[in-house]
Design an enzyme around this catalytic site. Structure first.
Site, short mmCIF file in Angstrom:
data_model
loop_
_atom_site.label_atom_id
_atom_site.label_comp_id
_atom_site.label_asym_id
_atom_site.label_seq_id
_atom_site.Cartn_x
_atom_site.Cartn_y
_atom_site.Cartn_z
N LYS A 97 0.83 -1.21 0.00
CA LYS A 97 0.00 0.00 0.00
C LYS A 97 0.87 1.26 0.00
O LYS A 97 2.03 1.21 0.39
CB LYS A 97 -0.93 -0.02 1.22
CG LYS A 97 -0.21 -0.07 2.57
CD LYS A 97 -1.16 -0.44 3.71
CE LYS A 97 -0.41 -0.48 5.02
NZ LYS A 97 -1.21 -1.09 6.11
N TYR A 110 13.31 30.48 8.64
CA TYR A 110 12.10 31.08 9.21
C TYR A 110 12.20 31.17 10.73
O TYR A 110 12.65 30.22 11.38
CB TYR A 110 10.87 30.25 8.84
CG TYR A 110 10.42 30.44 7.42
CD1 TYR A 110 9.97 31.66 6.97
CD2 TYR A 110 10.45 29.37 6.52
CE1 TYR A 110 9.55 31.83 5.66
CE2 TYR A 110 10.03 29.51 5.22
CZ TYR A 110 9.58 30.75 4.79
OH TYR A 110 9.17 30.91 3.49
C1 LIG Z 1 -0.39 -2.13 6.77
C2 LIG Z 1 -0.94 -3.48 7.14
C3 LIG Z 1 -0.08 -4.59 7.31
C4 LIG Z 1 1.43 -4.49 7.25
O1 LIG Z 1 1.94 -4.05 8.47
P1 LIG Z 1 3.55 -4.04 8.76
O2 LIG Z 1 3.64 -3.62 10.17
O3 LIG Z 1 4.11 -3.03 7.82
O4 LIG Z 1 4.03 -5.39 8.50
C5 LIG Z 1 -0.67 -5.83 7.53
N1 LIG Z 1 -2.01 -5.97 7.63
C6 LIG Z 1 -2.85 -4.92 7.50
C7 LIG Z 1 -4.32 -5.15 7.62
C8 LIG Z 1 -2.36 -3.64 7.28
O5 LIG Z 1 -3.19 -2.60 7.19
#
Ligand SMILES: *Cc1c(COP(=O)(O)O)cnc(C)c1O
Length: 368
Positions: free
Chosen positions: A36, A260
């Protein structure tokens, strides 16, 4: 996209991590990389061919991410965590047509998938997500049995998996995860034939009893540990390094200030370098005055406030620093002061947020 900023992603590091993780889970458990948000900012376009070759499918959050994988010509298993939006019939139909495995977490989600399957004239494949204590997406465990029965009764929806997600698998206190695991076990149907999965990276490393049929791993594949206390759990290699170039170097008198708010005062005659990266490119503003970058192998402290598209670094002690020199914003060396895990600590966040933010505005390059 700024072509003068480059995220280099090490293919050998990713392959190394996958082989370390494969050894952990053994030959009978599938490995599903979570890709993702553009592979957590590492770049789907460059990582897709590598991951497609050495894993057993893909998990994404948004439906469009799943459809994008199909458009790359990938025909294997794709699990989508989020549903198509409730009134987006076009995407609902497309997910069924493209044989994306969808997540069901309520009766109404099941109904809309069933309707899409009828419109398309193809069965829909789903995994049921059970909320065993995370308190986020998922059917409450008490209602899981009813929803499983409803899926099994629906004519065009096929239950091919059941999963849950842990809230605290990366923490030292094991109580909540144990409770989630016990509850998850208690709702699993007796007959087999569906893929059971629960483990994220942290659970994969620390909880072998959560591996079931498949693990879903993100951060560990990219080479970071899920949390500080898990730092030595596995021999993982960070795969991302980020580089820019010095675009200006100038002298600053003792007592002058920069940035800034004029928060930084030079307490000696100094040389300051300007680097064309800022919080608009995902370099956290909270790293102002905290982090270092590396130039010619030496540390240059980030001095003054990080702006949207540039920041200033103190190069007084790097006497040969000049315009055009390479600036290492993030190092793939886990012991470097500018490694992802260290920057996350300094910014008061987690490695995930660092790589996600930095990935968006720059070129990605696959290197050895
Ligand atoms: C993002 C996600 C993962 C992966 O998690 P990691 O800690 O990066 O391994 C696994 N399962 C779900 C449902 C997620 O949303």
């Amino acid at each position: 996209m700024k072509n003068y900023l480059t995220a280099s992603i090490s293919e050998s590091a990713v392959r190394h991590n996958i082989s370390v993780l494969r050894k952990r889970i053994g030959p009978d458990v599938k490995l599903c990389p979570v890709v993702k948000d553009d592979c957590f900012g590492h770049g789907m376009d460059i990582l897709f061919p590598v991951l497609a070759e050495c894993t057993d499918g893909f998990a994404v959050a948004a439906p469009m991410e799943a459809l994008e994988l199909r458009s790359k010509g990938y025909h294997g298993f794709i699990l989508c965590f989020l549903s198509a939006y409730f009134d987006d019939f076009k995407v609902q139909d497309e997910l069924v047509w493209q044989e994306i495995t969808q997540t069901v977490m309520s009766k109404s989600a099941l109904d809309s998938i069933e309707k899409a399957a009828r419109r398309v004239g193809k069965p829909a494949r789903v995994h049921l997500k059970v909320d065993t204590g995370m308190g986020r997406l998922g059917v409450p465990a008490t209602q899981a049995g009813d929803l499983i029965a409803a899926i099994q009764e629906s004519a065009n929806v096929e239950l091919s998996g059941i999963y849950t997600h842990f809230a605290t698998a990366d923490e030292q206190d094991r109580t909540a995860t144990q409770n989630q695991l016990d509850l998850f076990r208690s709702i699993l149907p007796e007959q087999g034939g569906v893929t059971i999965h629960a483990a994220n990276s942290a659970a994969t490393l620390d909880w072998p009893e959560t591996h079931f049929d498949m693990v879903r791993m993100g951060i560990a594949i990219y080479g970071c540990h899920p949390s500080d206390h898990m730092r030595n759990r596995a021999d993982l290699k960070p795969c991302m390094s980020v580089k820019a170039k010095l675009i200006s170097v100038k002298h600053m008198r003792e007592g002058s200030r920069s940035g800034y708010g004029l928060t930084h005062e030079f307490n000696r005659d100094s040389r300051v370098g300007i680097v064309p990266i800022g919080y608009g490119d995902g370099y956290f503003r909270s790293l102002s005055g905290q982090a270092v970058v590396r130039i010619n192998g030496r540390n240059a402290p980030v001095c003054g406030r990080v702006s949207m598209d540039q920041m200033t670094v103190d190069v007084t002690d790097i006497t040969d620093a000049k315009v055009g020199d390479e600036v290492e914003i993030i190092s793939a060396d886990p012991s470097a002061p500018n490694c992802v895990e260290n920057l996350a600590r300094l910014a008061g966040t987690i490695p995930y947020e660092i790589t996600c933010h930095l990935g968006h505005n720059m070129r990605h390059r696959l290197v050895d």
